[in-house]
Each structure stands twice: as structure tokens, then as C-alpha cells.
Motif scaffolding. Structure first.
Motif, PDB file in Angstrom:
ATOM      1  N   GLN A   1       4.689  -6.613  -4.113  1.00  0.00           N
ATOM      2  CA  GLN A   1       5.069  -5.288  -4.589  1.00  0.00           C
ATOM      3  C   GLN A   1       5.509  -5.311  -6.038  1.00  0.00           C
ATOM      4  O   GLN A   1       5.545  -4.269  -6.699  1.00  0.00           O
ATOM      5  N   ASN A   2       5.928  -6.471  -6.535  1.00  0.00           N
ATOM      6  CA  ASN A   2       6.148  -6.726  -7.974  1.00  0.00           C
ATOM      7  C   ASN A   2       7.296  -5.949  -8.583  1.00  0.00           C
ATOM      8  O   ASN A   2       7.433  -5.943  -9.803  1.00  0.00           O
ATOM      9  N   GLY A   3       8.115  -5.244  -7.794  1.00  0.00           N
ATOM     10  CA  GLY A   3       9.244  -4.568  -8.399  1.00  0.00           C
ATOM     11  C   GLY A   3       9.821  -3.505  -7.498  1.00  0.00           C
ATOM     12  O   GLY A   3       9.318  -3.200  -6.410  1.00  0.00           O
ATOM     13  N   GLU A   4      10.911  -2.904  -7.979  1.00  0.00           N
ATOM     14  CA  GLU A   4      11.571  -1.837  -7.222  1.00  0.00           C
ATOM     15  C   GLU A   4      10.780  -0.542  -7.371  1.00  0.00           C
ATOM     16  O   GLU A   4       9.922  -0.404  -8.232  1.00  0.00           O
ATOM     17  N   GLY A   5      11.136   0.413  -6.502  1.00  0.00           N
ATOM     18  CA  GLY A   5      10.476   1.711  -6.547  1.00  0.00           C
ATOM     19  C   GLY A   5       9.028   1.643  -6.113  1.00  0.00           C
ATOM     20  O   GLY A   5       8.201   2.427  -6.585  1.00  0.00           O
ATOM     21  N   PHE A   6       8.695   0.706  -5.207  1.00  0.00           N
ATOM     22  CA  PHE A   6       7.307   0.547  -4.788  1.00  0.00           C
ATOM     23  C   PHE A   6       6.918   1.653  -3.817  1.00  0.00           C
ATOM     24  O   PHE A   6       7.683   2.021  -2.928  1.00  0.00           O
ATOM     25  N   GLY A   7       5.709   2.175  -3.987  1.00  0.00           N
ATOM     26  CA  GLY A   7       5.192   3.198  -3.088  1.00  0.00           C
ATOM     27  C   GLY A   7       3.683   3.260  -3.166  1.00  0.00           C
ATOM     28  O   GLY A   7       3.023   2.450  -3.823  1.00  0.00           O
TER      29      GLY A   7
ATOM     30  N   VAL B   1      -6.408   4.546  -1.484  1.00  0.00           N
ATOM     31  CA  VAL B   1      -4.951   4.429  -1.515  1.00  0.00           C
ATOM     32  C   VAL B   1      -4.568   3.445  -2.616  1.00  0.00           C
ATOM     33  O   VAL B   1      -5.056   2.308  -2.639  1.00  0.00           O
ATOM     34  N   GLY B   2      -3.721   3.895  -3.516  1.00  0.00           N
ATOM     35  CA  GLY B   2      -3.254   3.060  -4.617  1.00  0.00           C
ATOM     36  C   GLY B   2      -1.788   2.707  -4.457  1.00  0.00           C
ATOM     37  O   GLY B   2      -1.126   3.094  -3.489  1.00  0.00           O
ATOM     38  N   VAL B   3      -1.278   1.939  -5.417  1.00  0.00           N
ATOM     39  CA  VAL B   3       0.111   1.489  -5.383  1.00  0.00           C
ATOM     40  C   VAL B   3       0.767   1.758  -6.738  1.00  0.00           C
ATOM     41  O   VAL B   3       0.089   1.901  -7.755  1.00  0.00           O
TER      42      VAL B   3
END
Length: 1005
Positions: free
Chosen positions: A707-713, A756-758
């Protein structure tokens, strides 16, 4: 409704109270987690391409209805407060709903000296129609009109000029509209105050030095808790707590143990209110030392034992004010000065003691405050010389050049005179031969001439005694230990050889040590073995040597005359020891710089280092790539590369030399790499079944490792097949695995292109490959037809139906609901089938009962309409009476049976026939013969004992079985009539005669 919701969003976004209002609401409803972002194919504005484009947060899963999305694409700027956005959808003005708290009251502590003479207990709720408010104190509703001090402003309860006696307590807010009422949590109203100490002067506290004391605080009235401290002499010199001084925060008292002169002074108790921070000081409490003192021993007496003629000196010392005087007692009687007895200032001296002086003595120290006693016993020894058994007729063996001491220590009182003889001649002292003060004879640098028989005599006024010792002088022992110094590699073996050159008349014992400690051959895991091939030599075998076996090996040779030893050194080469502490610095998104200190090379230079890392996502420790790729043994730092961003890592270092790889270093501290834009798109994007007009998009969530960091969605993008503009929805939960899009205008099974992206706080990551999925076909629309229900038995009903095939809403199975005639349909029980089943047998029902039944189809989207209600009744219970008066006749392997007919009760099913059940003893499976008569013929095919039972058969099932009949079966050959036997089994108390017309089977049977 949707357009009015968007207008509400825009209005709230422009208002200045967004953040305040949002903070009052604890969380977002799951069903409104969607944020629709519409982007046309022709538009590539910076708004959608920027990594910092505006976003709304939403929970993991939600659905949103789009207003006519088939028209021209429109751009909506996201509002800055998600709560207002979701609330705009959730509570439209046209929808009525019950009260929901926005704010509940909190505990309040009101300082009585506050300039603001009012208390506010806040309460706010939403609802349509708008709710009204009431307040409760200690569970009782408050009449707002009863006191001019009370007022109610938009739900908040205001108390002017609050009074502790009237207003303190537990408060709750009760809000109500037409849908009902809700009660808030309890809020406590307390009053904070701090009174003053009494102005009365406090008395001084006097204590003896070394004793303990408690200084009382006696705090004033207060609320709530207060903090205690003490001032010494003057403010702000505070008393510091230590091993002697302690302040109780329960009572405020100051405890001082072992008072010293430095503690004398004035003490003031200071209390502080924890809410108002108000402080008050107590009147001072003086602490003084008392000048008087009870006698106290400084030095006491000790029991003493003296030889007759010696001098006694006892001294006792005591302190006290005034200074104590001393007196002496012997055996409880005052002791007076005599020619041999002196007593001066606590010192007792008796010259040339004798047996008459033995006894118990006491020293008394006395002043005006009291008397203290100390006692001791004096023993006087008087005896002729005697020798202990271990000193009689000793044999001493030494080697040439050694020193020897021949003990002569007789027990005697007074001390005896000592004389020595060698043979018949007196021993003459010289530089080598000396009589020691304790009477022992010392011979230095012994030689053969010193061999012989030595006699020691002790004599005093009471008598004399003698002891004899024989001295033998041998040649000294020598030792040869080989090899002296050896280098080995871990796993090798070696033999150390130890030889002794000694006097042949002496026995030799060998002892082995490692670094000065004896080797325990039983506890060393089989590595060490002591081999004694000859009387004068011993070998030490070391097998499969380890690093821990390196060191100094000692061989000690022990004889009765002397002991000699020698050492050999073993160096063990092995894999390196663990490197020193690993330090991590210069941490980036994918790299970390590591440094360490080298460990022991264990006599083989370190050739390379290997870096290992461990994270919550790895299976233990894994080797990481480094720069440089190969880390040579002379390096003490390297850079770990290709790490994952925003992941916690521990690092360790392992050293290798030509012998092997050593133990790893201790793990480094846990570090986290820096954040970065995500690079891993969701996998396995697909569709799911859902309700009509829904598009359900599912995917495999991205592991936290990537996820490489906070605030992942996630960014869910979709469009109808063949269109250009993408709709985008952001799902803010990293654990989300699906998104539901609902639009009433979307026909069932409409194909969509989906990707679907991230994203995270650093920006947007990649999208998954585009896949085509279809909107849901919806729940079944047609009810099953031609439903029929038939009672099968006392507990079973067969239900059958037909279903019209549909192009949409295809069923996955059917649900049968059933309930008793006297019950409501809401209480019905339900049973499901799967697939294309068109019938089911309901079991476990009550007998002789009418049931109502419906059938409806279902799939993943939901349930279809129910069929028309049908009715069926279960059968009456089977007969409870078992067949009686059973008679049977056996003819070889054939058994002819007859019994009386069963007559059911009024509430039982009619008898339709009978079952004869028979099985071979020891077997569980029975064979069955059915008949409508009250007789039957049973063929017993095998040799053995058979168990036979009879029961009635009815619509309600099988009745109660008869008692068991045990019938033996023989070879199965034909038996003559004379061999036939008639048997009767009667369960009746009366005599019954049965005439059985039995058909004896023919030979062909």
C-alpha cells in the motif's frame, strides 16, 4: 431528491461551520460511502490528473445512486467535509426519521469562585420532525418552569447562579419526536471549592533524635480532590520525599523516620485544588528535638573463655542524658573492687583468673530515666595436655626440597611447654628447623637426612602428653604434557597426553582442567573422554571440538607426597561470531543504510557479510539486496535496496569466513521506510450477483505490504460498454473488496467496462486491466405454480411445485414456509432447497395437524413473490398397541407366525397391514415381510439364532413392535411333521386359544 441533496452539499460546503458540525458526528454510514467522480473521455483536465486532486473519504463499502448518468458528463467539485456530503444523501427534508444525538452532555465541574455564574449542559439531536428536549436529574424529570434559574436553549440546559446543594448530581438529556425518544449518557455536575485552614496556632511536636514522627495536615473542606505538599521553614522550600520522608496523598500527613538534627524547623501543609488551582497554607507546625535521653547501649559484653592465670578485661559503654553510671553484678550479687578486681567507668579487670572467678556477670548502666542491663558468661579452663586422635601416630610423606610442618597442638590449660625429639635425641633449632609459636615443628628444604621418627611432648602443672609422627622424604614428581600449543578447526578432534615421572612407591592420580575449572566428563555432551592406558600416564580425548572448547588445558598429577601441573593451549578456528549492534540510518522509500561493528573472527578472517531483513509480511528473516552487491569482510556498512515503502523492517548482519557462516547479530531497532505512491493495482477484478439495478464490482484487496503509505484506498472506475466517459468512485478503506453502484435506469445484465485503481496520501497509483462485467439480473419475479402438499405420515408432508423459466431473475433454489393452522404466517418455519429441485419432504412435524404452506424462489439478489397458500394435514399417530398373543411353529428353516389383530385408538391411524422384521442375532440390518393378514411364514436361510418382531402398519407410520422372538435355525433341511413344534407367546393374563391354519411350505421351498 438527489439534486436537492447536491444543493445541500454545496450549501454546507460554503458555510463556515463545516468542521465544527462534522466533529460532532461519530462516523459515516456504510451505505453512503460512495463519491461519484465523472470524467468525460474528451476531458483531461489537471483536476483529474493531479496527484493532489480533491478527494472525499468514505468507508470500506457503499452504494450510491446516480441521477441520469446516461446524459452528458458533468464535473462536481468535492465538498471539503464528507460528513455533510453523506448527510445530504442520508436525511432529505422529505424523509421523516426518529431522533439521533449529534451532541450528548459531558461531565461539568463548576468552580464556586468562577466569575461566570452559569452552567451549561449541552445536548443536540437531529430528527424529522424536529425533536423536543427534556432533562432529568438523578433520574427525575426537571420542571424547567419551577425555578427562575433554569432555561432551555435549543436542547442545552442552562443553570444560572448554580448551587451545590440544589444542583449537583447526574443529568441526562431526553429528546423526543413522533417516532419515539432516546436518552443520553449520564453527565455529572460537581462543584469545585477549597476552604481555608483553621487559624488556630499549632502546637510544637517534640521527638527524640533517631525516632519517627507524623505531622498532621488536617485539610480544610474541599471538592474535588486536592494535592498535598509541605513547606519547610519558608516558601518555596518544599519537603522532598526520600527514603526517610513520605507525604500521604490520602490524608496529607508528613511521615519522617529516624529524625535528625537537620529536620528541626517549621513545617507548613500546602493543599492545591486540582480543578481551580487554588492554594491555601496551614499554620506552621514546629518540630523540635528532646534534650533528655534514656540509656542506650553502645558496646555490650561477650561470653569469654580464659585459661587459668590469664587476665580478664570487659568493657561496657552506654549513652544517655544525663551520662549513665555503671555497676557490676556476679551471679546476681553486686561485685566489689578487690586486690585482683578493678572497676573503672564501665571497665572490669580481673588479674590472674582462677576457677573461682567463673560465673555470670552483668553490667548495669543507669541514669534518672532508667537502667539497662548487659550480661555475659566467664569460663575458666584448667586441664592437663591431651592430643586429638588425628594428631596421634601420624605418617608424613614429602618430596625432597619441600617444606614440612609437623603439628603439635595439645589441648591444655594453662598453656603447656612444648619439647621435640627425633629418635632419642632432642631436636636442635637452626635456619631450616624451627619450633613455631603454636608448638608445631617446621622443616624447610627437606632432605633424606630429615627422615625419621619425631616425638612432641606437651607439659603443664596438671600433667603431660606425647604424640609421634614419622617423616619420609621422596624424590619430587615431574610432568610432561604434549602438545603444548595446537590450532584446530571446529569439528576436528585431538588427544592431549600427560605423563608423570615419580617415585615408584607412590600412587598417581591425574586431574584435567579447562581454563582453571575441572572438566565434568559426564556433562560435556560426549566431547571429552579421559583415557588411562598406563599407571604413569593419562590422555584427554577431545572429539568434535567446538569454539567454546578453546583455551588452556591443565593436567595435574597428584601423589601422596606432592602435586605438579602443566598447561597446553588450544586455539579453535570456526565461523565468525555475531557482528555488533546494527545501526540503521538514511531511510528512504526503498533503501536504508546499515552499519555495524565486526564480531570475533575466531582465528579465520571474515570474508563476506550478508544482510537480512524481517517485516510483518515476510516468512522469518530474508536476505535483502544491497549496494554493493557483495559485501567484503573489511566493510562495516552497506545500503539495503528494493525495500517496500511504508513497511516496518528489522535488520541483522551475518558474517562468513572460510570455515563457515556464524550466528547473526542482534536485530536492529524497528524502522519504517518512507511513503511512496502505490505501484500495485488490485487483482481479480470481477462482478458479483446482486439486486436488480445494481452493479457489484469486486476485487482482491491489495496487501498492506504494497500500500506504500497512509490514506490508502481504491478508485473504482466504470462505464457502460461502448461509451467514452468514466465514472469514478473512491473507497477509502484499504480492506474494501467490493463496491455497489445502484441506478434504477440500468437494465438487468447491462455490460460495463470496469477497472479499479489505487491511491494513498502520496498520489494515485495504477489501474487494473479493464474487464467487462454485467449488472445484476435481480431477484426472481414469478411465484411457483401448481403447488401441492400431501401428508405422508404422522411427521411428514410432501410439497411439490412448478416454476416458470425466466430470462432474468433465475432462481438458485426455493424456500418453503409452513405454519400450523392456529399460528400466524409470521411465525412460519422455513426450509430451503438448492438448484432445480421441485419437491421436498418436510419432516419433524406434529401428528394429526393441519399446516399451511407457501413456496417462493430465491437467488443472490433476494426472494421472489410467494405462491398461493396450500394446506395439508399430517396423518394420525400410528397404533400404540403392539401385536399380542403371537404363536409360531418351526419346520426346519421355515417359521409360521400368527397373532391377534391390532385395534387402534380413536386418535390413531387405522391398521393397513403388518410388518414382520427378522434378523440374525449379532446383525443390525433386518429383513422385512409385509402382509395384510395376521399370519406370515418366514424363511430363515442361514444357521444361527434369529430375532423376530411384528408391528402394525398405518398411514401414520409403523406402530409399536411386539416382544422379540428368538428362533434357532438349523441346517435348513426338511424336517418331518413329527419334528414340528408349536410355540405360544402370550402377553395377556387370560388364556387365549388360537387356531392357526398354517400352510406348511412344500419341498420346493
Amino acid at each position: 431528491m438527489m439534486w436537492s441533496s447536491w444543493r445541500l452539499v454545496l450549501f454546507l460546503s460554503l458555510s463556515g461551520c463545516l468542521s465544527e458540525y462534522s466533529a460532532a458526528v461519530p462516523g459515516l454510514p456504510t451505505s453512503y460511502a460512495a463519491i461519484l467522480r465523472i470524467k468525460s473521455a474528451s476531458s483531461s483536465s489537471a483536476l483529474f490528473n493531479s496527484k493532489n486532486r480533491p478527494r472525499l473519504s468514505s468507508p470500506s463499502l457503499g452504494s450510491i445512486s446516480s441521477p441520469g448518468w446516461r446524459g452528458t458528463a458533468q464535473h462536481y467539485r468535492s465538498p471539503t467535509n464528507l460528513y455533510h456530503f453523506s448527510e445530504a444523501f442520508k436525511h432529505d427534508e422529505s424523509v421523516d426519521y426518529g431522533p439521533v444525538f449529534v451532541q450528548e452532555p459531558d461531565d461539568v465541574i463548576f468552580p464556586t469562585d468562577s466569575e461566570e455564574k452559569k452552567v451549561s449542559l449541552n445536548c443536540q439531536a437531529r430528527g424529522n420532525p424536529a425533536p423536543i428536549y427534556r432533562w432529568l436529574r438523578n433520574g427525575t424529570e426537571i420542571d424547567i418552569e419551577s425555578d427562575y434559574r433554569y432555561s432551555l436553549i435549543e436542547g442545552s440546559f442552562i443553570i444560572s447562579n448554580p448551587n451545590e446543594a440544589k444542583d449537583s448530581g447526574q443529568y441526562q438529556c431526553l429528546t423526543t419526536n413522533v417516532f419515539g425518544s432516546i436518552l443520553s449518557r449520564e453527565a455529572t455536575l460537581q462543584f469545585a471549592y477549597l476552604g481555608n485552614f483553621s487559624g488556630r496556632t499549632r502546637s510544637a511536636v517534640s521527638v527524640r533524635e533517631g525516632q519517627g514522627v507524623v505531622l498532621m495536615c488536617s485539610p480544610p473542606l474541599h471538592s474535588p480532590e486536592i494535592i498535598y505538599s509541605w513547606v519547610f521553614n519558608e516558601f518555596p522550600s518544599f519537603v522532598a520525599e526520600d527514603s526517610r520522608r513520605f507525604i500521604s496523598q490520602e490524608t496529607g500527613n508528613l511521615y519522617i523516620s529516624k529524625v535528625q538534627t537537620s529536620d528541626v524547623g517549621s513545617y507548613i501543609c500546602l493543599v492545591k485544588n486540582t480543578v481551580t488551582n487554588a492554594r491555601v497554607l496551614s499554620p506552621p507546625t514546629p518540630l523540635t528535638l528532646r534534650n533528655d535521653a534514656y540509656p542506650h547501649w553502645v558496646e555490650k559484653l561477650n561470653n569469654t573463655q580464659l585459661d587459668s592465670g590469664e587476665q580478664l578485661r570487659w568493657e561496657c559503654k552506654a549513652t544517655g542524658k544525663p551520662r549513665p553510671t555503671y555497676h557490676w553484678l556476679k551471679n546476681g550479687v553486686p561485685l566489689w573492687a578487690q586486690s585482683r578486681v578493678e572497676m573503672v567507668n564501665g571497665v572490669l579487670m580481673i588479674h590472674s583468673v582462677n576457677l573461682s572467678d567463673a560465673g555470670m556477670y552483668q553490667c548495669l548502666a543507669e541514669n534518672k530515666y532508667g537502667t539497662i542491663y548487659a550480661s555475659a558468661e566467664l569460663k575458666i579452663l584448667a586441664s592437663a595436655p591431651t592430643f586429638a586422635l588425628n594428631q596421634m601416630k601420624k605418617t608424613i610423606i614429602i618430596t625432597r626440597g619441600q617444606e614440612v610442618v609437623i603439628e603439635c597442638k595439645p589441648q591444655a590449660s594453662p598453656k603447656p611447654t612444648i619439647t621435640w625429639k627425633k629418635g632419642d635425641k632432642a631436636v636442635r633449632e637452626n635456619k631450616r628447623i624451627t619450633v613455631l609459636p603454636d608448638g608445631s615443628l617446621q622443616i624447610l628444604n627437606a632432605s633424606k637426612s630429615d627422615e625419621g621418627r619425631y616425638l612432641c611432648q606437651g607439659e603443664n602443672v596438671f600433667g603431660s602428653a606425647e604424640t609421634v609422627a614419622s617423616v619420609f622424604v621422596k624424590e619430587p614428581t615431574r610432568i610432561d604434557l604434549t602438545p603444548k600449543r595446537t590450532e584446530l578447526t571446529v569439528g576436528e578432534s585431538i588427544v592431549l597426553s600427560c605423563k608423570a615421572i615419580h617415585d615408584n612407591t607412590l600412587d598417581v592420580t591425574f586431574y584435567w582442567t579447562l581454563n582453571g575449572q575441572p572438566i565434568d566428563f559426564e556433562k560435556e555432551g560426549g566431547h571429552f573422554e579421559s583415557i588411562r592406558a598406563q599407571a604413569s600416564s593419562a590422555d584427554l580425548m577431545i572429539r568434535n571440538i567446538l569454539l567454546m572448547h578453546a583455551g588452556r588445558y591443565g593436567c595435574r598429577v597428584q601423589t601422596t607426597a606432592d602435586s605438579v601441573s602443566d598447561e597446553a593451549e588450544l586455539l579453535v578456528r570456526g565461523p565468525p561470531g555475531p557482528p555488533g549492534i546494527v545501526i540503521v540510518e538514511e531511510i528512504t522509500e526503498t533503501t536504508a543504510t546499515l552499519s555495524w561493528s565486526p564480531g570475533a573472527d575466531n582465528h579465520s578472517p571474515i570474508s563476506t557479510y550478508n544482510l537480512q531483513a524481517r517485516s510483518p509480511f515476510s516468512l522469518g528473516w530474508q536476505t535483502v539486496k544491497t549496494v554493493p552487491e557483495n559485501i567484503s569482510g573489511d566493510m562495516e556498512s552497506a545500503v539495503a535496496v528494493e525495500l517496500n515503502p511504508w513497511v516496518e523492517y528489522e535488520f541483522r548482519v551475518v558474517a562468513t569466513n572460510k570455515i563457515g557462516t556464524g550466528d547473526p547479530s542482534a536485530p536492529s531497532r524497528v524502522i519504517r521506510t518512507s511513503e511512496a505512491v502505490p505501484k500495485t493495482a488490485p487483482a481479480n477484478v470481477s462482478g458479483r450477483s446482486g439486486r436488480r439495478h445494481e452493479l457489484i464490482i469486486a476485487w482482491e484487496p491489495v496487501s498492506e505490504e504494497f500500500q506504500n503509505g497512509e490514506g490508502f484506498g481504491y478508485i473504482v472506475a466504470f462505464r457502460p460498454n461502448g461509451t467514452r466517459g468514466w465514472k469514478e468512485k473512491m473507497v477509502t478503506s484499504s480492506d474494501a473488496s467490493k463496491f455497489i453502484y445502484r441506478d434504477e435506469s440500468v437494465p438487468p445484465l447491462t455490460p460495463f467496462e470496469v477497472k479499479v485503481g489505487v491511491y494513498n496520501n502520496k498520489g494515485d497509483g495504477p489501474f487494473s486491466p479493464i474487464v467487462v462485467i454485467c449488472s445484476a439480473e435481480g431477484e426472481p419475479s414469478a411465484a411457483p405454480t401448481d403447488v401441492k402438499a400431501t401428508g405422508l405420515s404422522v411427521s411428514e408432508i410432501l410439497v411439490a411445485w412448478k416454476h416458470i423459466k425466466e430470462s432474468l431473475g433465475r432462481p438458485q433454489g426455493f424456500e418453503v414456509g409452513y405454519w400450523k393452522d392456529m399460528e400466524q404466517e409470521e411465525a412460519s418455519e422455513k426450509v430451503k432447497t438448492e438448484g432445480n429441485e421441485s419437491s421436498i419432504i418436510l419432516t419433524g412435524l406434529e401428528g394429526n395437524t393441519l399446516y399451511h404452506l407457501t413456496v417462493r424462489a430465491y437467488n443472490a439478489a433476494g426472494y421472489g413473490p410467494p405462491s398461493t397458500t396450500v394446506h395439508a394435514a399430517t396423518k394420525k399417530s400410528p397404533p400404540s398397541q403392539a401385536p399380542t398373543n403371537i404363536m409360531w411353529m418351526q419346520d426346519g428353516s421355515h417359521v409360521s407366525l400368527g397373532w391377534e389383530p391390532v385395534r387402534p385408538l380413536a386418535n390413531e391411524s387405522d391398521v393397513m397391514g403388518y410388518k414382520v422384521l427378522f434378523r440374525q442375532e449379532g446383525h443390525s440390518n433386518s429383513q422385512v415381510i409385509e402382509t395384510q393378514k395376521t399370519s406370515a411364514v418366514v424363511l430363515l436361510p442361514d444357521v444361527g439364532v434369529y430375532i423376530i418382531e411384528v408391528c402394525a402398519v398405518s398411514e401414520g407410520g409403523d406402530g409399536t413392535a411386539s416382544s422379540q422372538i428368538r428362533v434357532p435355525s438349523f441346517s435348513g433341511g426338511k424336517v418331518t411333521s413329527s419334528q414340528s413344534t408349536l410355540h405360544a407367546l402370550s402377553t395377556s393374563s387370560t388364556s387365549v386359544t388360537l387356531l392357526l391354519a398354517l400352510m406348511v411350505p412344500s419341498t420346493s421351498w
